[in-house]
Design a protein around this motif. Structure first.
Motif, PDB file in Angstrom:
ATOM      1  N   ALA A 168       0.836  -1.209   0.000  1.00 21.64           N
ATOM      2  CA  ALA A 168       0.000   0.000   0.000  1.00 21.64           C
ATOM      3  C   ALA A 168       0.865   1.250   0.000  1.00 21.64           C
ATOM      4  N   PHE A 169       1.948   1.228   0.779  1.00 27.07           N
ATOM      5  CA  PHE A 169       2.852   2.378   0.818  1.00 27.07           C
ATOM      6  C   PHE A 169       3.503   2.599  -0.545  1.00 27.07           C
ATOM      7  N   LEU A 170       3.856   1.510  -1.221  1.00 34.33           N
ATOM      8  CA  LEU A 170       4.461   1.626  -2.550  1.00 34.33           C
ATOM      9  C   LEU A 170       3.471   2.233  -3.543  1.00 34.33           C
ATOM     10  N   ILE A 171       2.205   1.790  -3.480  1.00 40.31           N
ATOM     11  CA  ILE A 171       1.170   2.362  -4.351  1.00 40.31           C
ATOM     12  C   ILE A 171       1.023   3.862  -4.065  1.00 40.31           C
ATOM     13  N   ALA A 172       1.000   4.216  -2.778  1.00 44.21           N
ATOM     14  CA  ALA A 172       0.840   5.625  -2.400  1.00 44.21           C
ATOM     15  C   ALA A 172       2.001   6.471  -2.896  1.00 44.21           C
ATOM     16  N   MET A 173       3.228   5.981  -2.717  1.00 45.66           N
ATOM     17  CA  MET A 173       4.399   6.754  -3.139  1.00 45.66           C
ATOM     18  C   MET A 173       4.437   6.920  -4.654  1.00 45.66           C
ATOM     19  N   LEU A 174       4.188   5.826  -5.379  1.00 40.73           N
ATOM     20  CA  LEU A 174       4.218   5.919  -6.837  1.00 40.73           C
ATOM     21  C   LEU A 174       3.070   6.799  -7.331  1.00 40.73           C
ATOM     22  N   GLY A 175       1.904   6.671  -6.691  1.00 40.04           N
ATOM     23  CA  GLY A 175       0.777   7.514  -7.070  1.00 40.04           C
ATOM     24  C   GLY A 175       1.060   8.984  -6.822  1.00 40.04           C
ATOM     25  N   ALA A 176       1.722   9.278  -5.703  1.00 39.96           N
ATOM     26  CA  ALA A 176       2.070  10.673  -5.392  1.00 39.96           C
ATOM     27  C   ALA A 176       3.064  11.217  -6.404  1.00 39.96           C
ATOM     28  N   ILE A 177       4.077  10.445  -6.696  1.00 37.15           N
ATOM     29  CA  ILE A 177       5.100  10.891  -7.655  1.00 37.15           C
ATOM     30  C   ILE A 177       4.483  11.127  -9.024  1.00 37.15           C
ATOM     31  N   GLU A 178       3.701  10.145  -9.489  1.00 39.28           N
ATOM     32  CA  GLU A 178       3.117  10.217 -10.826  1.00 39.28           C
ATOM     33  C   GLU A 178       2.146  11.393 -10.939  1.00 39.28           C
ATOM     34  N   SER A 179       1.300  11.574  -9.930  1.00 40.73           N
ATOM     35  CA  SER A 179       0.290  12.636 -10.002  1.00 40.73           C
ATOM     36  C   SER A 179       0.928  14.016  -9.936  1.00 40.73           C
ATOM     37  N   LEU A 180       1.925  14.195  -9.056  1.00 39.20           N
ATOM     38  CA  LEU A 180       2.561  15.505  -8.941  1.00 39.20           C
ATOM     39  C   LEU A 180       3.422  15.811 -10.162  1.00 39.20           C
ATOM     40  N   LEU A 181       4.027  14.772 -10.738  1.00 40.47           N
ATOM     41  CA  LEU A 181       4.781  14.975 -11.977  1.00 40.47           C
ATOM     42  C   LEU A 181       3.841  15.410 -13.094  1.00 40.47           C
ATOM     43  N   SER A 182       2.676  14.763 -13.172  1.00 41.15           N
ATOM     44  CA  SER A 182       1.686  15.145 -14.175  1.00 41.15           C
ATOM     45  C   SER A 182       1.196  16.569 -13.950  1.00 41.15           C
ATOM     46  N   ALA A 183       0.996  16.941 -12.674  1.00 38.18           N
ATOM     47  CA  ALA A 183       0.557  18.306 -12.361  1.00 38.18           C
ATOM     48  C   ALA A 183       1.600  19.336 -12.764  1.00 38.18           C
ATOM     49  N   VAL A 184       2.877  19.005 -12.574  1.00 35.20           N
ATOM     50  CA  VAL A 184       3.956  19.914 -12.973  1.00 35.20           C
ATOM     51  C   VAL A 184       3.973  20.084 -14.495  1.00 35.20           C
ATOM     52  N   VAL A 185       3.782  18.977 -15.224  1.00 33.97           N
ATOM     53  CA  VAL A 185       3.710  19.046 -16.687  1.00 33.97           C
ATOM     54  C   VAL A 185       2.545  19.933 -17.109  1.00 33.97           C
ATOM     55  N   ALA A 186       1.407  19.769 -16.426  1.00 27.95           N
ATOM     56  CA  ALA A 186       0.233  20.590 -16.741  1.00 27.95           C
ATOM     57  C   ALA A 186       0.511  22.067 -16.483  1.00 27.95           C
ATOM     58  N   ASP A 187       1.221  22.365 -15.400  1.00 29.51           N
ATOM     59  CA  ASP A 187       1.582  23.757 -15.105  1.00 29.51           C
ATOM     60  C   ASP A 187       2.420  24.353 -16.227  1.00 29.51           C
TER      61      ASP A 187
END
Length: 585
Positions: free
Chosen positions: A247-266
């Motif tokens: 679960a922690f691995l899913i959370a960390m990868l999800g956080a990284i992926e989502s924030l990276l996508s948000a940065v690209v969107a910015d």
């Protein structure tokens, strides 16, 4: 929910969101099914995730244009968790990851994700891309009797064993879809090539070689045209304990992926996202999606980029994209069962190729630095071991490398005044030109555990030939930890035992605050801290042994001429220090 993101919203904005949401919804359908199949679950679960998580991430996330849903990055993790723990436990792990993401956002830890080193993120992203790409070879070739395994080597062996069962009809179906996807990317990037390729390949397979290629229906059964009923999985302490690590691995990868996508969107839109709110939105989506059978979701970079390029104005486009997927599910679900599995494989292969970070990977590899080693080890462990180990080892190696570099950046050098440049420098120190009573040292870089050995090895040791006064110029020490403070305390103790003393000039705020907290500041004495090196040198010269100066030929300071002369020896007791030397801080 961030109603400020809808400020000035009107009919024109709604039309743009309708267009962009519809386009992204059409793009999301084949991807959702393909990601679900590759993750080892039924294709409809990918659709459910797209609908539920897509709406919640858009409404509660911190990015105006973020499109959420199942992504390729999760494929190896979800397949491994499902294979090892079962589908029910996969849902629980997704919910636990959602809770972790909400807590991370509430505790304002969004900024910490940015501290994960680039070699680690590129290494495991490239490794995931290899796993996704090679995982589609069997479907592309139409191999029969294939069993999927958790390990890359086992899957490659499986392909080798069954390579003789290649199905030419599957290869042709896959080739048609691949050609259309690549042509669309090359000549019409706004056209949903994956959906067109999927439809074209399905029609060709149905018309010319029906029944000769495996389809979604033959492999997984018919796709229902409704959402599943609400189901809350049975959660026990034993399951929580068992699933905390995945679960922690899913959370960390999800956080990284989502924030990276948000940065690209910015970068594409000129907007700014709220990283903590984005984590909360992702968490809410991942708590809710499993209740309707959905798998873990995160921000999808490619769909987010398509959303912006299609003219999206607000988060409503993300909601519309999910509604479009739901309407298509209601109307066309029976037809989806006829889609050949071979037509899904090229879509995932292209996704893997695009997410591989190949240019950044090769660039880092060519630098042949410590980062190259971290990158390569993370990549190899992702492919040949598992993502959890890869990330853990990669982070540990990156930390070790960072400590080593910071330790090397710490410099301690003995210096003396240069009368020509009115500064101090190490070039002035030699066997013939050095003060036996005063040692001046430039300390540069952070004084922490990784650099303590350099500081300790450079400072004067015990013995009659060591200077009685040590002056540390610490204007270039931005940070000190307790190990560095301990080294400094050791120097103070040594000087006190030999009747000497320590002077410090230009101390920065953080080291000063630490010395106050530990009590070393009071032990050294406030009077021995100076703003300028020149003031500290004057004090050092006032405390030297006049008798020892007589006959000294080193001439380290301009005052030495008067101090060492025999004719002035009678006047030593009345010596007064000359004007403050113009020494740089």
């Amino acid at each position: 929910m961030g109603w400020g993101r809808f400020q000035g919203y009107g009919m024109s904005s709604l039309r743009k969101d309708l267009v962009s949401g519809t386009i992204v919804g059409v793009i999301a359908i084949p991807l959702g099914m393909a990601f679900a199949i590759a993750s080892g679950v039924k294709p409809e679960y990918g659709i459910y995730t797209t609908i539920v998580a897509g709406i919640l991430i858009s409404l509660f996330g911190g990015s105006r244009f973020q499109i959420g849903g199942p992504t390729g990055a999760f494929i190896p993790i979800l397949f491994a968790i499902g294979a090892q723990y079962g589908y029910e436990n996969l849902l629980i792990a997704g919910m636990m990851a959602g809770i972790m993401l909400v807590l991370m956002g509430a505790l304002r830890l969004g900024v910490l994700i940015q501290f994960i080193p680039k070699p680690v993120t590129i290494g495991f992203t490239a490794g995931i891309a290899v796993i996704i790409f090679t995982g589609q070879i069997a479907s592309f070739l139409g191999l029969k009797g294939i069993q999927r395994h958790e390990k890359f080597v086992d899957n490659m062996r499986e392909i080798g064993i069954h390579i003789s069962t290649m199905n030419p009809y599957s290869i042709l179906t896959a080739a048609v879809c691949l050609a259309i996807v690549l042509l669309a990317l090359r000549f019409a990037p706004r056209v949903p090539g994956s959906l067109i390729g999927l439809i074209a390949a399905s029609i060709i397979a149905a018309l010319f070689f029906s029944g000769k290629v495996a389809t979604i229906g033959s492999a997984y059964g018919d796709i229902p045209s409704t959402l599943p009923s609400f189901h809350f999985p049975v959660i026990t302490w034993e399951r929580i304990r068992l699933l905390i690590r995945p679960a922690f691995l899913i959370a960390m990868l999800g956080a990284i992926e989502s924030l990276l996508s948000a940065v690209v969107a910015d970068g594409m839109s000129g907007s700014r996202h709220d990283s903590n709110r984005e984590l909360i939105g992702q968490g809410i989506a991942n708590i809710a999606a499993p209740l309707l059978g959905g798998i873990p979701a995160t921000g999808a970079i490619a769909r987010t980029a398509a959303n912006i390029k299609s003219g999206a104005v607000s988060p409503l486009s993300g909601v519309i994209h999910s509604v479009v997927v739901f309407l298509i599910l209601l109307l066309f679900a029976p037809y989806a069962s006829s889609i050949p599995l071979a037509a899904m494989s090229p879509i995932l292969m292209v996704v893997a190729w695009n997410m591989s970070e190949r240019r950044a990977f090769l660039h880092l590899l060519k630098t042949r630095t410590g980062d190259s080693l971290v990158l390569l080890i993370t990549f190899l462990l992702t492919v040949f071991a598992d993502l959890t180990m890869a990330v853990e080892v990669g982070l540990v190696l990156a930390v070790i490398l960072f400590v080593k570099r910071m330790g090397e950046a710490h410099l301690v050098s003995k210096v003396l005044p240069d009368p020509e440049s009115v500064k101090v420098g190490p070039h002035m120190v030699s066997k013939e030109h050095d003060c036996p009573q005063i040692g001046i040292y430039n300390v540069e870089g952070p004084l922490f555990f990784g650099a303590a050995y350099r500081f300790e090895n450079t400072m004067p040791g015990a013995g009659p030939d060591q200077p009685r006064v040590v002056l540390l110029r610490m204007g270039k020490v931005p940070f000190m930890d307790t190990t560095g403070e301990s080294n400094l305390a050791g120097l103070v103790k040594h000087l006190e035992s030999s009747g000497g003393k320590l002077l410090i000039s230009s101390l920065q705020p953080q080291p000063l605050e630490l010395l106050r907290k530990t009590g070393l500041y009071e032990r050294i004495g406030a009077a021995r801290f100076y703003d300028h090196t020149g003031e500290a040198i004057n004090e050092a010269l006032r405390t030297v042994s006049r008798e020892q100066c007589i006959g000294c030929r080193h001439s380290a300071f301009r005052e030495c001429a008067a101090l060492s002369g025999y004719e002035e020896a009678q006047n030593l007791l009345g010596f007064k220090a000359r004007s403050k030397p113009e020494i740089a801080r």
